[in-house]
Design a protein around this motif. Structure first.
Motif, PDB file in Angstrom:
ATOM      1  N   GLU A   1       0.775  -1.076   0.050  1.00 32.44           N
ATOM      2  CA  GLU A   1      -0.034   0.191   0.087  1.00 32.44           C
ATOM      3  C   GLU A   1       0.930   1.248   0.037  1.00 32.44           C
ATOM      4  OE1 GLU A   1      -3.281   2.119   2.919  1.00 32.44           O
ATOM      5  OE2 GLU A   1      -2.745   0.424   3.375  1.00 32.44           O
ATOM      6  N   LEU A   2       1.989   1.161   0.660  1.00 28.01           N
ATOM      7  CA  LEU A   2       2.724   2.278   0.823  1.00 28.01           C
ATOM      8  C   LEU A   2       3.481   2.573  -0.499  1.00 28.01           C
ATOM      9  CD1 LEU A   2       4.370   4.490   2.436  1.00 28.01           C
ATOM     10  CD2 LEU A   2       6.208   2.806   3.187  1.00 28.01           C
ATOM     11  N   LEU A   3       4.023   1.306  -1.110  1.00 24.90           N
ATOM     12  CA  LEU A   3       4.419   1.501  -2.460  1.00 24.90           C
ATOM     13  C   LEU A   3       3.408   2.252  -3.403  1.00 24.90           C
ATOM     14  CD1 LEU A   3       6.533   0.716  -4.537  1.00 24.90           C
ATOM     15  CD2 LEU A   3       5.252  -1.530  -4.920  1.00 24.90           C
ATOM     16  N   SER A   4       2.253   1.846  -3.287  1.00 30.79           N
ATOM     17  CA  SER A   4       1.329   2.570  -4.414  1.00 30.79           C
ATOM     18  C   SER A   4       1.016   4.028  -4.244  1.00 30.79           C
ATOM     19  CB  SER A   4      -0.284   1.778  -4.009  1.00 30.79           C
ATOM     20  OG  SER A   4      -1.314   2.381  -5.009  1.00 30.79           O
ATOM     21  N   ARG A   5       0.930   4.392  -2.847  1.00 28.28           N
ATOM     22  CA  ARG A   5       0.917   5.913  -2.624  1.00 28.28           C
ATOM     23  C   ARG A   5       2.118   6.727  -2.804  1.00 28.28           C
ATOM     24  NH1 ARG A   5      -2.404   6.350   3.166  1.00 28.28           N
ATOM     25  NH2 ARG A   5      -2.453   8.411   2.064  1.00 28.28           N
ATOM     26  N   VAL A   6       3.286   5.933  -2.495  1.00 29.27           N
ATOM     27  CA  VAL A   6       4.355   6.806  -2.890  1.00 29.27           C
ATOM     28  C   VAL A   6       4.875   6.830  -4.456  1.00 29.27           C
ATOM     29  CG1 VAL A   6       7.042   6.432  -2.890  1.00 29.27           C
ATOM     30  CG2 VAL A   6       5.872   6.161  -0.737  1.00 29.27           C
ATOM     31  N   LYS A   7       4.403   5.931  -5.143  1.00 27.20           N
ATOM     32  CA  LYS A   7       4.326   5.971  -6.654  1.00 27.20           C
ATOM     33  C   LYS A   7       3.675   6.758  -7.067  1.00 27.20           C
ATOM     34  CE  LYS A   7       7.678   3.099  -8.077  1.00 27.20           C
ATOM     35  NZ  LYS A   7       8.904   3.559  -9.043  1.00 27.20           N
ATOM     36  N   ALA A   8       2.233   7.219  -6.649  1.00 33.55           N
ATOM     37  CA  ALA A   8       1.522   7.954  -7.110  1.00 33.55           C
ATOM     38  C   ALA A   8       1.924   9.521  -6.999  1.00 33.55           C
ATOM     39  CB  ALA A   8       0.117   7.963  -6.430  1.00 33.55           C
ATOM     40  N   ARG A   9       2.841   9.742  -6.081  1.00 37.40           N
ATOM     41  CA  ARG A   9       3.547  11.210  -5.717  1.00 37.40           C
ATOM     42  C   ARG A   9       4.639  11.129  -6.656  1.00 37.40           C
ATOM     43  NH1 ARG A   9       3.089  12.738   0.629  1.00 37.40           N
ATOM     44  NH2 ARG A   9       0.990  11.810   1.381  1.00 37.40           N
ATOM     45  N   HIS A  10       5.419  10.209  -6.577  1.00 39.43           N
ATOM     46  CA  HIS A  10       6.918  10.161  -7.122  1.00 39.43           C
ATOM     47  C   HIS A  10       7.114   9.020  -8.261  1.00 39.43           C
ATOM     48  CE1 HIS A  10       7.991  13.514  -4.568  1.00 39.43           C
ATOM     49  NE2 HIS A  10       7.301  12.762  -3.285  1.00 39.43           N
ATOM     50  N   PRO A  11       6.550   8.887  -9.233  1.00 46.50           N
ATOM     51  CA  PRO A  11       6.631   7.577 -10.173  1.00 46.50           C
ATOM     52  C   PRO A  11       8.152   7.174 -10.587  1.00 46.50           C
ATOM     53  CG  PRO A  11       5.135   9.313 -10.838  1.00 46.50           C
ATOM     54  CD  PRO A  11       5.886  10.157  -9.815  1.00 46.50           C
ATOM     55  N   GLY A  12       8.950   8.148 -10.414  1.00 48.06           N
ATOM     56  CA  GLY A  12      10.213   7.900 -10.581  1.00 48.06           C
ATOM     57  C   GLY A  12      11.253   7.278  -9.599  1.00 48.06           C
ATOM     58  N   LEU A  13      10.803   7.167  -8.225  1.00 47.93           N
ATOM     59  CA  LEU A  13      11.471   7.011  -7.098  1.00 47.93           C
ATOM     60  C   LEU A  13      11.432   5.475  -7.046  1.00 47.93           C
ATOM     61  CD1 LEU A  13      12.570   7.673  -4.447  1.00 47.93           C
ATOM     62  CD2 LEU A  13      10.345   7.242  -3.575  1.00 47.93           C
ATOM     63  N   PRO A  14      12.857   5.113  -6.981  1.00 47.05           N
ATOM     64  CA  PRO A  14      13.081   3.573  -6.884  1.00 47.05           C
ATOM     65  C   PRO A  14      12.566   2.861  -5.239  1.00 47.05           C
ATOM     66  CG  PRO A  14      15.032   4.637  -7.741  1.00 47.05           C
ATOM     67  CD  PRO A  14      13.916   5.680  -7.253  1.00 47.05           C
ATOM     68  N   VAL A  15      11.746   1.917  -5.409  1.00 42.51           N
ATOM     69  CA  VAL A  15      11.454   1.431  -4.198  1.00 42.51           C
ATOM     70  C   VAL A  15      11.704   0.000  -4.032  1.00 42.51           C
ATOM     71  CG1 VAL A  15       9.230   0.974  -2.564  1.00 42.51           C
ATOM     72  CG2 VAL A  15       9.341   2.890  -4.090  1.00 42.51           C
ATOM     73  N   ILE A  16      12.458  -0.379  -3.091  1.00 41.40           N
ATOM     74  CA  ILE A  16      12.814  -1.808  -2.879  1.00 41.40           C
ATOM     75  C   ILE A  16      11.758  -2.514  -1.870  1.00 41.40           C
ATOM     76  CG2 ILE A  16      14.641  -3.298  -1.981  1.00 41.40           C
ATOM     77  CD1 ILE A  16      16.608  -1.195  -3.000  1.00 41.40           C
ATOM     78  N   ILE A  17      11.280  -3.354  -1.790  1.00 43.25           N
ATOM     79  CA  ILE A  17      10.409  -3.997  -1.167  1.00 43.25           C
ATOM     80  C   ILE A  17      10.939  -5.209  -0.247  1.00 43.25           C
ATOM     81  CG2 ILE A  17       8.176  -5.492  -0.827  1.00 43.25           C
ATOM     82  CD1 ILE A  17       7.760  -2.414  -1.145  1.00 43.25           C
ATOM     83  N   MET A  18      11.217  -5.342   1.024  1.00 45.76           N
ATOM     84  CA  MET A  18      11.482  -6.573   1.566  1.00 45.76           C
ATOM     85  C   MET A  18      10.674  -7.121   2.583  1.00 45.76           C
ATOM     86  SD  MET A  18      14.357  -4.371   4.227  1.00 45.76           S
ATOM     87  CE  MET A  18      13.771  -3.193   5.217  1.00 45.76           C
ATOM     88  N   THR A  19      10.806  -8.521   2.580  1.00 53.69           N
ATOM     89  CA  THR A  19       9.688  -9.364   3.519  1.00 53.69           C
ATOM     90  C   THR A  19      10.306 -10.492   3.976  1.00 53.69           C
ATOM     91  OG1 THR A  19       7.754 -10.143   3.420  1.00 53.69           O
ATOM     92  CG2 THR A  19       8.803 -10.276   1.385  1.00 53.69           C
ATOM     93  N   ALA A  20      10.273 -11.053   5.087  1.00 54.33           N
ATOM     94  CA  ALA A  20      10.287 -12.429   5.426  1.00 54.33           C
ATOM     95  C   ALA A  20       9.275 -13.270   4.876  1.00 54.33           C
ATOM     96  CB  ALA A  20      10.352 -12.504   7.063  1.00 54.33           C
ATOM     97  N   TYR A  21       8.359 -12.941   4.170  1.00 57.92           N
ATOM     98  CA  TYR A  21       7.387 -13.838   3.726  1.00 57.92           C
ATOM     99  C   TYR A  21       7.486 -13.868   2.336  1.00 57.92           C
ATOM    100  CZ  TYR A  21       5.390 -12.755   8.354  1.00 57.92           C
ATOM    101  OH  TYR A  21       5.232 -12.759   9.571  1.00 57.92           O
TER     102      TYR A  21
END
Length: 533
Positions: free
Chosen positions: A62-82
């Motif tokens: 959800e954070l990824l979606s909202r961040v991309k809506a504001r800053h489409p070119g911002l690289p986002v790395i998603i990390m998870t234990a699942y």
């Protein structure tokens, strides 16, 4: 440079990444939940965002979606234990730069963040350049001939013949000639004479009167009338039926024509630009194309080079088409690695620019990650042998002088490449990847024990080194050692990388630049060759 933002409810993860990134001279800001991140975005934006996927108060997706809506070119790395499929798919569909499963190796995580930083800085430069993008830009030397040709023709109404292989962009050139001519405000009408049946082509060109033939219920204006005051582009003119060539010649001679079934002469003020992929001189010799029409059309001839003749434009075209495909499909634009671009530059592309555009559309839909690697290219391309050695690919234009394009043209012809989107640089090149294998144990030889050399060796030393290499190869081949090529290649690569890292005191990016390879390549090679053990 802006700071790296770390978002994770686990304090130990934040601590480890903060310390590791600080050692690499990165500024870091940490958050324990998505709400604080969204509040902070109102004031500033990070260089890269690294976020956990499951946190109290909101998910990383959800954070990824909202961040991309504001800053489409911002690289986002998603990390998870699942590390489940749904999480990975959701991350990439949301435009994540990369997916990092926990637990992760800290140096590899830092290297991934460094890649994301480099990508964000490169994207920022591209965005700035594209904001002030001129209409046409090309890095191939032939592109300068394009600018000169269009400039010379800008105030002329002269007839132009464009030659070149199918898919090389002849209509784009015709549109550019029209736009920059005195007729630029008039209509541009295009017709492919090879795509219309012979019985209909005459009516398409000249129009018809009501009742001229069965089905002619009303009067219809032809393409010559529609293009009045503008430009008529006749594509694949070499395939025009012979009898229609006579009518076309008459129109070009005196500007008059008759609609099919008509008796009243009509006049149309039209500039004709023709194009063909065929050898018209040969067609004239075969008696299937009128010689007088050929000379009438062949006032100025512009030759459009095939894509394989201007390989240095492939990276710019690839990035442009990836952006275009993403916009058409309403998705995040894919990025492409230097290694994948190098593989593309090695192919001949018989379908030229049109084929490259189709490949980019395929990658936008089918590439599994947001960053396209060489292994993600279409199977039919991976199955094709490269037409040129990768080491012989043209050097990047931004790194020095542009290499010559292999062309051999008659003096009367001007090489004319397709319009290339501006502001996109050509990347550095990576060598083709090798299959992972343990480093081989070698008997003592010049390759295994040579000291690091900080300056170019004299010519005699170079010859001695090659002689030592020849002796070593001969011994291994005569002894029947298996996989000699891979053994020597890996030993050679390992020594090069080890020496470069020694000179740069372990700084991988600087070592990659010194070696002339990509930053992704040196990281992969270090892992494959076991140099980080």
């Amino acid at each position: 440079m802006k700071p790296i933002w770390i978002v994770d409810d686990d304090q130990s993860i934040r601590f480890v990444l903060e310390k590791a990134l600080a050692r690499e001279q990165f500024a870091v800001r940490s958050f324990s939940n998505p709400r604080d991140v969204l509040s902070a975005l109102d004031e500033e934006a990070p260089q890269v965002l690294v976020s956990d996927i499951r946190m109290p108060g909101g998910s990383g997706i959800e954070l990824l979606s909202r961040v991309k809506a504001r800053h489409p070119g911002l690289p986002v790395i998603i990390m998870t234990a699942y590390s489940d499929l749904d999480s990975a798919v959701s991350a990439f569909q949301g435009g994540a730069f990369e997916y990092l499963p926990k637990p992760f190796d800290v140096p590899k995580a830092v290297e991934l963040i460094r890649r994301a930083v480099d990508e964000s800085m490169r994207e920022a430069v591209l965005d700035d350049r594209q904001a002030e993008m001129p209409e046409m830009l090309g890095q191939a030397p032939a592109m300068q001939d394009v600018f000169r040709a269009i400039g010379r023709l800008s105030q002329s109404n002269v007839t132009v013949m464009i030659t070149g292989e199918s898919g090389s962009g002849k209509e784009l050139v015709a549109r550019a000639l029209h736009k920059h001519s005195p007729r630029g405000n008039g209509p541009f009408v295009a017709i492919n004479t090879a795509a219309i049946p012979k019985d209909l082509l005459e009516s398409e060109l000249f129009g018809h009167e009501r009742g001229a033939f069965t089905g002619a219920q009303t009067m219809r204006r032809g393409r010559f009338e529609q293009a009045d005051g503008g430009t008529l582009f006749l594509d694949e003119i070499g395939d025009m039926p012979f009898d229609l060539q006579t009518r076309l010649l008459r129109v070009l001679s005196d500007g008059q024509f008759y609609r099919v079934g008509g008796h009243q002469p009509l006049k149309s003020n039209v500039r004709v630009i023709a194009a063909t992929h065929q050898n018209l001189e040969e067609r004239v010799k075969q008696g299937v194309f009128r010689e007088d029409l050929f000379h009438r059309l062949n006032v100025i001839r512009l030759r459009l080079p095939a894509l394989r003749e201007r390989r240095e434009d492939i990276p710019a075209l690839t990035r442009f088409f990836l952006q275009k495909s993403a916009k058409e499909l309403g998705v995040e634009a894919k990025r492409i690695t230097d290694a994948a671009l190098e593989r593309l530059m090695g192919f001949d592309f018989p379908g030229n620019v049109r084929q490259l555009e189709n490949v980019c559309h395929w990658l936008t839909v089918m590439a599994p990650a947001q960053v396209v690697e060489a292994k993600d290219l279409p199977p039919e391309l991976l199955a094709m042998p490269a037409s040129i050695p990768l080491s012989a690919a043209p050097a990047p234009a931004i790194a020095g002088e542009a290499p010559p394009v292999p062309t051999s043209l008659p003096p009367a012809e001007l090489p004319l490449p397709m319009a290339t989107p501006a502001g996109v640089g050509t990347p550095s090149f990576d060598p083709a990847p090798y299959a992972p294998a343990p480093m081989p144990a070698f008997p003592p030889n010049a390759l295994g024990g040579a000291p690091a050399v900080a300056a170019p060796a004299p010519a005699g030393a170079s010859r001695a080194w090659l002689a030592d290499l020849e002796r070593e190869a001969r011994q291994l081949l005569e002894a029947g050692s298996p996989e000699v090529w891979d053994m020597l290649t890996r030993q050679f690569e390992g020594q090069l990388i080890h020496t470069a890292l020694d000179i740069t005191r372990g700084r991988r990016i600087e070592a990659a630049h010194k070696l002339g390879i990509g930053r992704n390549t040196i990281t992969r090679k270090i892992q494959e060759l076991g140099l980080d053990d």
